[in-house]
Write an enzyme that holds these catalytic residues in place. Structure first.
Site, PDB file in Angstrom:
ATOM      1  N   CYS A 171      -8.532   4.985 -15.607  1.00 29.97           N
ATOM      2  CA  CYS A 171      -7.694   3.793 -15.507  1.00 29.97           C
ATOM      3  C   CYS A 171      -8.363   2.797 -14.568  1.00 29.97           C
ATOM      4  O   CYS A 171      -9.298   3.171 -13.845  1.00 29.97           O
ATOM      5  CB  CYS A 171      -6.281   4.129 -15.049  1.00 29.97           C
ATOM      6  SG  CYS A 171      -6.103   4.488 -13.289  1.00 29.97           S
TER       7      CYS A 171
ATOM      8  N   HIS B 249       0.348   1.394  -7.740  1.00 27.81           N
ATOM      9  CA  HIS B 249      -0.781   1.707  -6.876  1.00 27.81           C
ATOM     10  C   HIS B 249      -1.839   0.623  -6.977  1.00 27.81           C
ATOM     11  O   HIS B 249      -1.931  -0.104  -7.974  1.00 27.81           O
ATOM     12  CB  HIS B 249      -1.395   3.065  -7.241  1.00 27.81           C
ATOM     13  CG  HIS B 249      -1.832   3.165  -8.673  1.00 27.81           C
ATOM     14  ND1 HIS B 249      -0.957   3.498  -9.689  1.00 27.81           N
ATOM     15  CD2 HIS B 249      -3.035   2.975  -9.268  1.00 27.81           C
ATOM     16  CE1 HIS B 249      -1.593   3.521 -10.838  1.00 27.81           C
ATOM     17  NE2 HIS B 249      -2.870   3.192 -10.611  1.00 27.81           N
TER      18      HIS B 249
END
Length: 579
Positions: free
Chosen positions: A173, A67
């Site tokens: 993250c 991603h």
């Protein structure tokens, strides 16, 4: 928004042709490109690979979720690929990956998109859900399985039980799309199985959600941080703190919870023990005075590298001669000119803008940064100086907070353009207009008056000012008074007055030298007599008894005044500066 609004039949590949990690990434990128979701495959590929370099998105259990957020993405989308044989994806469990979800998020993706993407990541923690996808026979069946499991939770924040959390945790993250929420779900699911009460704060792309409050932290027995990005830790002062990569929250939640329960972690202490109690994540501080101080220090701390780096380069230019940077001076040297230009014209030239930008960012988060920088830069070019930068930073921060309240009334369809268009446009416009028409000229005049006052000060007044500033630098051991003095010194440097900051830096060292000399003096002389001179009585009290901080501060202040008087006598006699 439902997941199937982002995942279409055209972005599903039932059987990928790829045999390696690199190939499957390229195949899914091409799938997104063919569907019109991205316009620059190379740019998006670089963003995906950069995320992989930070840590594999092969989360284990046969799943990989590459991603990225990129300006190459025209429409947020999801591509799905499946490999029956499995592909080596450098997964965390070392096993081949069979299911691949590539998430493409645009830089301006609004919260609905981000919540939908995070919800997909959470669904993939379910083994039955993964197994259903692995055995689906068509694109329609895959969409049907996902749609059946997808619950459009408009409010992603979990409901907090009345019981105080036994453990608190924070996940995050770098991109804040998938792993952030998977780690949170991993910890919550494992805690539920073990009967542990836990509250998890997520630091995702759509901001902080389910924020920990000061009360949550106070009542928790331990804190877990599972993150690959910076997390504000000062609020956890005095707590057992377990730190781990975000992947550990997904793969090893049991280990993290075990450490937390057994207190198998060091106690975290922030660098400044004098701060008030921890704040709730992202929430405003209850004490306005401390909030002002915190915002100011955020600007000063981020400005200091420019001051330190630029100042040292300017000092190095003096090695060639005091005026060696001047092309018209006989001592001119091109290296000296380059050092002076880099340090003075450029590093110092950005100093005030950086100060204002980070003050505004502390108040209003990222939307405040651009208006703050512009306001600070206008203060620099308009000779409004350091004070102009301070005012511009606070002005920009609170202007953005006002715009946030104003824009809350807009339809949700405008959410995606608020941060990339509305806040920068109106924030810069309002701050710029106020600086240009209202603030710059008066502040310029004030700086001129202040500079003239300092230039015309008599010797005695200079000594008094220096002693006051030096005492402020020493009195509270790095606290607010110390910071106020240091900030004033930086402001004077910006105004071209180096003397005040010379006194401030001398004050920062003098009390240490005084304490050191008295300590050794006491060792040599205390045994000679039960009675000592007044000053040694004060110092012996410090080193031989359990006096509180006030006594130490008094001691430091006296020592600083004693040494600073000598320093300033030397300056007066020899007509010199310490800088």
């Amino acid at each position: 928004m439902r997941i199937t609004e982002l995942l279409k039949q055209t972005t599903i590949v039932l059987d990928v042709n790829s045999q390696s990690k690199q190939e499957v990434i390229e195949e899914l990128i091409q799938t997104l490109n063919d569907a019109g979701a991205i316009e620059d495959t190379d740019l998006f590929k670089e963003a995906i690979l950069q995320r992989e370099r930070e840590g594999s998105t092969g989360i284990g259990e046969g799943v990989a979720i590459p991603h990225a957020k990129s300006k190459a993405v025209t429409t947020p989308a999801i591509a799905f690929g499946r490999s029956s044989a499995g592909i080596d994806y450098d997964s965390l469990d070392g096993q081949p990956a069979h299911l691949f979800f590539m998430i493409a998020a645009s830089e301006g993706a609004h919260s609905d998109h981000l919540q939908t993407l995070s919800r997909l990541a959470s669904l993939l923690m379910d083994a039955e859900f993964r197994d259903s996808l692995l055995h689906a026979s068509s694109e329609e069946e895959i969409l049907s399985i996902i749609d059946a499991q997808d619950h459009d939770e408009s409010n992603h924040d979990e409901k907090v039980t009345e019981d105080a959390p036994q453990i608190v945790a924070v996940t995050g993250c770098p991109t804040g799309i998938a792993h952030t929420y998977m780690a949170a779900d991993g910890l919550k699911d494992e805690a539920k199985r073990q009967g542990i009460t836990i509250k998890v704060e997520t630091n995702g792309s759509d901001g902080v959600r389910n924020a920990l409050t000061a009360e949550d932290i106070e009542q928790a027995s331990a804190v877990i941080i599972a993150a690959d990005t910076k997390i504000e830790k000062d609020r956890f002062h005095g707590k057992r703190l377990i730190e781990a990569p975000v992947a550990a929250g997904i793969r090893k939640p049991n280990e993290l919870l075990k450490k937390a329960l057994h207190q198998d972690a060091p106690v975290y202490y922030r660098s400044d023990h004098r701060n008030d109690q921890a704040e709730s994540g992202g929430s405003a501080n209850k004490k306005t005075g401390f909030g002002f101080y915190r915002h100011l220090m955020n600007g000063v701390s981020n400005m200091l590298p420019f001051v330190v780096g630029g100042g040292i380069l300017i000092a190095l230019s003096f090695l060639f001669g005091i005026n060696a940077a001047d092309p018209n001076d006989p001592s001119y040297h091109p290296i000296a000119e380059a050092l002076s230009s880099i340090g003075g014209d450029h590093a110092f030239g950005l100093m005030v803008a950086v100060l204002a930008g980070f003050i505004a960012m502390s108040i209003a988060d990222r939307p405040g940064f651009a208006p703050g920088m512009i306001g600070g830069f206008m203060a620099t070019t308009g000779d409004a100086g350091f004070l102009g930068g301070l005012i511009a930073g606070f002005l920009a921060g609170y202007v953005i907070l006002g715009l946030r309240k104003l824009f809350q009334k807009l339809p949700s369809t405008f959410d995606g353009i608020k941060t990339i268009l509305l806040y920068p446009l109106f924030g810069i416009l309002i701050v710029g207009m106020i600086m240009h028409f209202v603030l710059i000229d008066p502040l310029n005049a004030f700086n001129s008056v202040l500079e003239n006052w300092l230039n015309n000060m008599q010797t005695g007044n200079i000594v008094i000012l220096g002693i006051i500033l030096g005492g402020m630098m020493a009195v509270d051991m790095g606290g607010p008074v110390n910071k106020a003095a240091f900030t004033f010194g930086i402001a004077m440097i910006d105004a071209g007055q180096f003397g005040p900051h010379a006194a401030i830096m001398a004050g920062g060292w003098c009390h240490l030298l005084e304490l050191h000399s008295q300590r050794h003096s006491l060792k040599a002389n205390l045994h000679k007599s039960n009675g000592t001179q007044g000053k040694r009585i004060i110092y012996s009290a410090r080193f031989s008894s359990q006096k509180g901080p006030f006594h130490l501060q008094l001691l430091i202040l006296v020592g600083s005044f004693h040494q600073l008087s000598s320093v300033h006598q030397l300056q007066v006699v020899y007509r010199c500066s310490l800088m």
